[in-house]
Design a protein around this motif. Structure first.
Motif, PDB file in Angstrom:
ATOM      1  N   ASP A 138       0.816  -1.212   0.000  1.00 59.38           N
ATOM      2  CA  ASP A 138       0.000   0.000   0.000  1.00 59.38           C
ATOM      3  C   ASP A 138       0.854   1.268   0.000  1.00 59.38           C
ATOM      4  O   ASP A 138       0.467   2.285  -0.566  1.00 59.38           O
ATOM      5  CB  ASP A 138      -0.910   0.020   1.234  1.00 59.38           C
ATOM      6  N   LEU A 139       2.007   1.188   0.647  1.00 57.13           N
ATOM      7  CA  LEU A 139       2.889   2.349   0.727  1.00 57.13           C
ATOM      8  C   LEU A 139       3.738   2.518  -0.537  1.00 57.13           C
ATOM      9  O   LEU A 139       4.339   3.561  -0.761  1.00 57.13           O
ATOM     10  CB  LEU A 139       3.816   2.223   1.945  1.00 57.13           C
ATOM     11  N   GLY A 140       3.795   1.484  -1.329  1.00 61.81           N
ATOM     12  CA  GLY A 140       4.640   1.517  -2.532  1.00 61.81           C
ATOM     13  C   GLY A 140       5.752   0.514  -2.346  1.00 61.81           C
ATOM     14  O   GLY A 140       6.918   0.871  -2.208  1.00 61.81           O
ATOM     15  N   GLY A 141       5.364  -0.755  -2.264  1.00 58.58           N
ATOM     16  CA  GLY A 141       6.270  -1.804  -1.800  1.00 58.58           C
ATOM     17  C   GLY A 141       7.479  -2.079  -2.665  1.00 58.58           C
ATOM     18  O   GLY A 141       8.352  -2.824  -2.248  1.00 58.58           O
ATOM     19  N   THR A 142       7.559  -1.517  -3.887  1.00 58.80           N
ATOM     20  CA  THR A 142       8.720  -1.816  -4.714  1.00 58.80           C
ATOM     21  C   THR A 142       9.937  -0.968  -4.328  1.00 58.80           C
ATOM     22  O   THR A 142      11.027  -1.202  -4.813  1.00 58.80           O
ATOM     23  CB  THR A 142       8.411  -1.580  -6.205  1.00 58.80           C
ATOM     24  N   SER A 143       9.720   0.045  -3.479  1.00 54.73           N
ATOM     25  CA  SER A 143      10.850   0.903  -3.122  1.00 54.73           C
ATOM     26  C   SER A 143      11.582   0.345  -1.911  1.00 54.73           C
ATOM     27  O   SER A 143      10.964  -0.172  -0.977  1.00 54.73           O
ATOM     28  CB  SER A 143      10.373   2.324  -2.817  1.00 54.73           C
ATOM     29  N   PHE A 144      12.897   0.446  -1.926  1.00 54.00           N
ATOM     30  CA  PHE A 144      13.694   0.019  -0.775  1.00 54.00           C
ATOM     31  C   PHE A 144      13.444   0.933   0.422  1.00 54.00           C
ATOM     32  O   PHE A 144      13.504   0.490   1.560  1.00 54.00           O
ATOM     33  CB  PHE A 144      15.183   0.026  -1.132  1.00 54.00           C
ATOM     34  N   GLY A 145      13.153   2.203   0.142  1.00 55.03           N
ATOM     35  CA  GLY A 145      12.973   3.167   1.225  1.00 55.03           C
ATOM     36  C   GLY A 145      11.885   2.767   2.199  1.00 55.03           C
ATOM     37  O   GLY A 145      12.118   2.685   3.406  1.00 55.03           O
ATOM     38  N   TRP A 146      10.678   2.500   1.679  1.00 54.13           N
ATOM     39  CA  TRP A 146       9.572   2.134   2.565  1.00 54.13           C
ATOM     40  C   TRP A 146       9.833   0.807   3.260  1.00 54.13           C
ATOM     41  O   TRP A 146       9.440   0.613   4.424  1.00 54.13           O
ATOM     42  CB  TRP A 146       8.260   2.074   1.796  1.00 54.13           C
ATOM     43  N   ALA A 147      10.472  -0.130   2.572  1.00 55.79           N
ATOM     44  CA  ALA A 147      10.794  -1.417   3.198  1.00 55.79           C
ATOM     45  C   ALA A 147      11.708  -1.205   4.401  1.00 55.79           C
ATOM     46  O   ALA A 147      11.480  -1.767   5.483  1.00 55.79           O
ATOM     47  CB  ALA A 147      11.456  -2.344   2.179  1.00 55.79           C
ATOM     48  N   ILE A 148      12.737  -0.381   4.246  1.00 48.70           N
ATOM     49  CA  ILE A 148      13.674  -0.115   5.340  1.00 48.70           C
ATOM     50  C   ILE A 148      12.974   0.634   6.474  1.00 48.70           C
ATOM     51  O   ILE A 148      13.184   0.324   7.658  1.00 48.70           O
ATOM     52  CB  ILE A 148      14.899   0.668   4.829  1.00 48.70           C
ATOM     53  N   VAL A 149      12.105   1.601   6.129  1.00 48.86           N
ATOM     54  CA  VAL A 149      11.351   2.335   7.157  1.00 48.86           C
ATOM     55  C   VAL A 149      10.487   1.373   7.973  1.00 48.86           C
ATOM     56  O   VAL A 149      10.514   1.375   9.208  1.00 48.86           O
ATOM     57  CB  VAL A 149      10.473   3.432   6.517  1.00 48.86           C
ATOM     58  N   LEU A 150       9.721   0.528   7.286  1.00 53.68           N
ATOM     59  CA  LEU A 150       8.806  -0.379   7.984  1.00 53.68           C
ATOM     60  C   LEU A 150       9.542  -1.417   8.825  1.00 53.68           C
ATOM     61  O   LEU A 150       9.181  -1.674   9.975  1.00 53.68           O
ATOM     62  CB  LEU A 150       7.904  -1.091   6.978  1.00 53.68           C
ATOM     63  N   PHE A 151      10.594  -2.010   8.257  1.00 55.94           N
ATOM     64  CA  PHE A 151      11.315  -3.046   8.987  1.00 55.94           C
ATOM     65  C   PHE A 151      12.055  -2.479  10.195  1.00 55.94           C
ATOM     66  O   PHE A 151      12.180  -3.138  11.229  1.00 55.94           O
ATOM     67  CB  PHE A 151      12.290  -3.776   8.060  1.00 55.94           C
ATOM     68  N   SER A 152      12.558  -1.252  10.074  1.00 60.17           N
ATOM     69  CA  SER A 152      13.216  -0.634  11.231  1.00 60.17           C
ATOM     70  C   SER A 152      12.183  -0.304  12.310  1.00 60.17           C
ATOM     71  O   SER A 152      12.466  -0.413  13.506  1.00 60.17           O
ATOM     72  CB  SER A 152      14.004   0.607  10.824  1.00 60.17           C
ATOM     73  N   LEU A 153      10.955   0.069  11.893  1.00 63.85           N
ATOM     74  CA  LEU A 153       9.886   0.319  12.860  1.00 63.85           C
ATOM     75  C   LEU A 153       9.530  -0.959  13.618  1.00 63.85           C
ATOM     76  O   LEU A 153       9.301  -0.921  14.828  1.00 63.85           O
ATOM     77  CB  LEU A 153       8.639   0.853  12.146  1.00 63.85           C
ATOM     78  N   VAL A 154       9.464  -2.078  12.897  1.00 68.93           N
ATOM     79  CA  VAL A 154       9.172  -3.359  13.549  1.00 68.93           C
ATOM     80  C   VAL A 154      10.249  -3.669  14.594  1.00 68.93           C
ATOM     81  O   VAL A 154       9.958  -4.139  15.699  1.00 68.93           O
ATOM     82  CB  VAL A 154       9.085  -4.500  12.504  1.00 68.93           C
ATOM     83  N   THR A 155      11.501  -3.362  14.278  1.00 69.43           N
ATOM     84  CA  THR A 155      12.606  -3.583  15.212  1.00 69.43           C
ATOM     85  C   THR A 155      12.468  -2.706  16.454  1.00 69.43           C
ATOM     86  O   THR A 155      12.870  -3.106  17.555  1.00 69.43           O
ATOM     87  CB  THR A 155      13.951  -3.277  14.515  1.00 69.43           C
ATOM     88  N   LEU A 156      11.884  -1.508  16.283  1.00 67.12           N
ATOM     89  CA  LEU A 156      11.739  -0.566  17.394  1.00 67.12           C
ATOM     90  C   LEU A 156      10.489  -0.816  18.233  1.00 67.12           C
ATOM     91  O   LEU A 156      10.285  -0.134  19.245  1.00 67.12           O
ATOM     92  CB  LEU A 156      11.706   0.865  16.852  1.00 67.12           C
ATOM     93  N   LEU A 157       9.652  -1.780  17.839  1.00 68.92           N
ATOM     94  CA  LEU A 157       8.482  -2.113  18.638  1.00 68.92           C
ATOM     95  C   LEU A 157       8.916  -2.634  20.012  1.00 68.92           C
ATOM     96  O   LEU A 157       9.990  -3.223  20.142  1.00 68.92           O
ATOM     97  CB  LEU A 157       7.638  -3.186  17.939  1.00 68.92           C
TER      98      LEU A 157
END
Length: 206
Positions: free
Chosen positions: A38-57
């Motif tokens: 939904d955010l634009g999954g083909t970009s590395f940027g959003w993937a890194i943002v989301l995965f780093s957020l999961v790490t910060l949970l």
């Protein structure tokens, strides 16, 4: 004056994530893969943002051994020259807790507020294909520092990756460079801690 007002009125960086996660939660479809798509999954940027957020949970100690794996995968793909992030099916089906995600984003407001004031497209040469692999290598090393179970070192690499990811999403080379610089410091810190632990262990043995 008009330019300054436009900067102040810039939408929150966390707004797209909060809106889409809320919508998907109501529909019962909130997974890591769906949110990324939904955010634009083909970009590395959003993937890194989301995965780093999961790490910060707020997760139990040692969770980075698991949560850092998607970051290693994504930055590794970037390092190897993949055209976009490829998320394995099982990982994409990981369900997210919207309340935890919201609390984490709110906890990052001191960081995101500062980024919102300065973000703009600049120094885009850093995102040229010839530089992407080198950038991916540096971010992979930061993700590796996050993955290693080193005491007190988890948050700094994760926030560094979050800042770098935001820079990638917004095509802001200066912010990406700031994230990379913070990441390099975190890699250095992790290395020093590992050396100290190894020296301490050797002293105990002998």
């Amino acid at each position: 004056m008009q330019h300054e007002y436009a900067i102040r009125r810039r939408p929150s960086l966390s707004l797209p994530i909060l809106r889409k996660s809320r919508s998907q939660h109501r529909a019962g479809t909130l997974t890591l893969g769906n949110l990324l798509l939904d955010l634009g999954g083909t970009s590395f940027g959003w993937a890194i943002v989301l995965f780093s957020l999961v790490t910060l949970l707020p997760l139990p100690p040692g969770s980075t051994l698991v949560t850092a794996l998607p970051l290693l995968l994504t930055t590794g793909q970037m390092m190897l020259g993949y055209p976009h992030a490829r998320i394995p099916g099982r990982l994409s089906q990981l369900r997210l807790d919207p309340q935890r995600l919201r609390r984490t984003l709110l906890g990052l407001r001191p960081v995101t507020r500062r980024l919102e004031r300065v973000l703009t497209q600049r120094h885009t040469w850093i995102f040229a294909p010839r530089n992407e692999r080198l950038l991916g290598l540096v971010l992979f090393l930061v993700a590796l520092a996050l993955f290693l179970p080193v005491p007190f070192s988890g948050w700094f690499p994760a926030i560094s990756l979050f800042i770098s990811g935001i820079g990638l999403v917004e095509r802001d080379g200066l912010v990406t460079g700031l994230g990379v610089a913070c990441g390099a410091i975190s890699v250095l810190f992790t290395g020093l801690v590992l050396i100290s632990l190894a020296a301490g262990a050797e002293a105990l043995i002998h």
